[in-house]
Enzyme design. Structure first.
Site, PDB file in Angstrom:
ATOM      1  N   GLU A   1      -9.393  26.437 -28.047  1.00  0.00           N
ATOM      2  CA  GLU A   1      -8.612  27.221 -27.094  1.00  0.00           C
ATOM      3  C   GLU A   1      -7.393  27.882 -27.732  1.00  0.00           C
ATOM      4  OE1 GLU A   1      -9.286  27.306 -23.420  1.00  0.00           O
ATOM      5  OE2 GLU A   1     -11.248  26.727 -24.178  1.00  0.00           O
TER       6      GLU A   1
ATOM      7  N   HIS B   1      -4.377  22.752 -20.771  1.00  0.00           N
ATOM      8  CA  HIS B   1      -3.948  23.001 -22.149  1.00  0.00           C
ATOM      9  C   HIS B   1      -2.665  22.221 -22.411  1.00  0.00           C
ATOM     10  CE1 HIS B   1      -6.082  27.162 -22.007  1.00  0.00           C
ATOM     11  NE2 HIS B   1      -6.833  26.302 -22.661  1.00  0.00           N
TER      12      HIS B   1
ATOM     13  N   CYS C   1       1.765  31.233 -21.882  1.00  0.00           N
ATOM     14  CA  CYS C   1       0.383  31.728 -21.939  1.00  0.00           C
ATOM     15  C   CYS C   1       0.333  33.180 -22.392  1.00  0.00           C
ATOM     16  CB  CYS C   1      -0.272  31.617 -20.567  1.00  0.00           C
ATOM     17  SG  CYS C   1      -0.724  29.945 -20.082  1.00  0.00           S
TER      18      CYS C   1
END
Length: 448
Positions: A174, A250, A371
């Site tokens: 990721e 995450h 993000c």
């Protein structure tokens, strides 16, 4: 040689919508099917970029993807003209059309993992595009991501690019959302911190029971090998599976690091004391002094952290050595989180100031300030070798703002995604964007 960290923020794409595609992301699922505002989303992101630039931080821009991804729909058996592909997908498999329209590439913390030249064996900055294979709508991003990064960091003397890892569950990757780097100075050797949710092959590591653990230990280890990192410059840590099951999909939803500082929640990791000791010891070997700021669960619960995105913030170093925390507006709206932040900044500790940004459009889809940015540490020579078209300036901000105003819709629903005209609008906009950012041909419609 002077070095800095550049935040390359993702520019929100024209198809920004609330498809609710990300299982395990509470905000994404809870806002599913609501009407979105792509224009507002892009302008909110640009405003953050401009504000950080005005504060003296180096800022760049990372272009969005071509959406709808008609080529992806063709691989799934839809045929005919582009318009016919979209119309048939809308009629027969609307969830696939929604996935092919996702603007999730805006969250460029998932674009790649980046290791600066001070850490790597060949003295180049290394990029590995994330395969994002846990979610279909994200797994289709990495080919274009690789081309865009290649156009931004094209000088092979200074930059090395690696293809995404094999797109299988054992190597779920990721990107930088699960990677942090600690250092005394951005230009000096540091310690790279890889956080994983599960191991694909070692059953000693516990796994979450409700939501998927998206990052594997094996993927993190593979990236470290590709980047030529030394064992003494790497620390691996496991996310607490209990917090993954509470929506911490995450690590950047429960912890953020910068320089010599880790800001984290008490429940973020397993074997926390062991991990902190290893970070301290390894950073000390390269002249650094590791420091941590733990947020106790008694002050901020995991639920508070997930709802406010307290840890999905940007921790930035200021010239006087203190740190600035960039948080979403939702932190101000959460009484416990805001009370904690006020006490944190008034205590005279490492984090002296908090700045609040309105990123509601991104937040409602599950992505906050952290993000939206990919961090790249560069020395002066490397910064000069970056494609200058992607470095934020006042004129570029004005140009991109005008570009958004010209090309973006101010309302997007699931029904709008089925409009073949949307594809033409997006391609027209992106073709113009590649000229603005001097990227060349990076999109499938420009290449095929």
């Amino acid at each position: 040689m002077k070095s800095c960290e550049v935040n390359f923020d993702g520019l929100v794409g024209p198809t920004h919508n609330y498809g609710g595609l990300s299982y395990g992301n509470v905000a994404s699922q809870s806002n599913s099917q609501q009407s979105s505002n792509p224009k507002e989303a892009a302008l909110q992101g640009l405003a953050k970029m401009k504000a950080l630039m005005d504060m003296g931080f180096q800022q760049g821009v990372l272009a969005p993807q071509e959406r709808p991804d008609v080529a992806a729909l063709r691989r799934l058996g839809f045929s005919g003209t582009d318009a016919q592909v979209i119309e048939r997908a809308a009629r027969e498999a609307m969830p696939l059309l929604v996935a092919s329209c996702s603007a999730s590439s805006m969250w460029v913390a998932n674009a790649a993992t980046v290791s600066p030249s001070a850490d790597t064996a060949d003295g180049r900055v290394h990029f590995t595009a994330a395969n994002l294979n846990c979610k279909y709508h994200r797994s289709i991003e990495h080919p274009t991501t690789s081309r865009v990064l290649g156009a931004m960091f094209a000088n092979q003397q200074h930059f090395a690019h690696h293809a995404a890892l094999p797109a299988v569950a054992q190597f779920g990757d990721e990107g930088a959302a699960n990677h942090t780097r600690f250092c005394r100075d951005y230009g000096e050797a540091g310690v790279e911190f890889f956080v994983f949710g599960r191991s694909a092959f070692d059953t000693r590591y516990p796994a979450p029971q409700k939501y998927p653990a998206r990052q594997t230990l094996e993927a993190s280890q593979a990236v470290a090998r590709l980047h030529g990192l030394k064992d003494e410059g790497v620390v691996y840590a496991q996310q607490n599976p209990l917090v993954i099951d509470q929506g911490v999909f995450h690590n950047d939803v429960i912890a953020v690091g910068n320089g010599e500082v880790l800001f984290y929640h008490e429940d973020a990791f397993l074997e926390t004391d062991k991990m902190l000791a290893e970070l301290q010891a390894k950073l000390a070997k390269v002249g650094g002094k590791f420091q941590s700021v733990c947020v106790p669960r008694s002050a901020v619960t995991v639920e508070d952290a997930v709802r406010s995105y307290l840890f999905n913030s940007q921790l930035l170093s200021r010239p006087d050595g203190s740190m600035l925390l960039i948080v979403p507006q939702e932190c101000q709206g959460n009484e416990r989180v805001w009370q904690y932040l006020q006490s944190l900044t008034s205590s005279g500790g490492l984090i002296r100031e908090v700045k609040v940004f309105d990123l509601k459009q991104s937040m409602q889809n599950g992505g906050g300030p952290a993000c939206l940015r990919l961090r790249v540490a560069l020395n002066e020579t490397e910064l000069a070798a970056v494609n200058p078209g992607v470095i934020m300036t006042a004129p570029l901000y004005d140009t991109l703002t005008q570009w958004v105003e010209k090309h973006y819709r101010d309302r997007m629903t699931e029904n709008d995604l089925a409009d073949p005209q949307l594809l033409l609008e997006c391609r027209t906009a992106l073709d113009e964007l590649t000229q603005i950012l001097k990227l060349g041909a990076v999109y499938p419609f420009q290449i095929n």
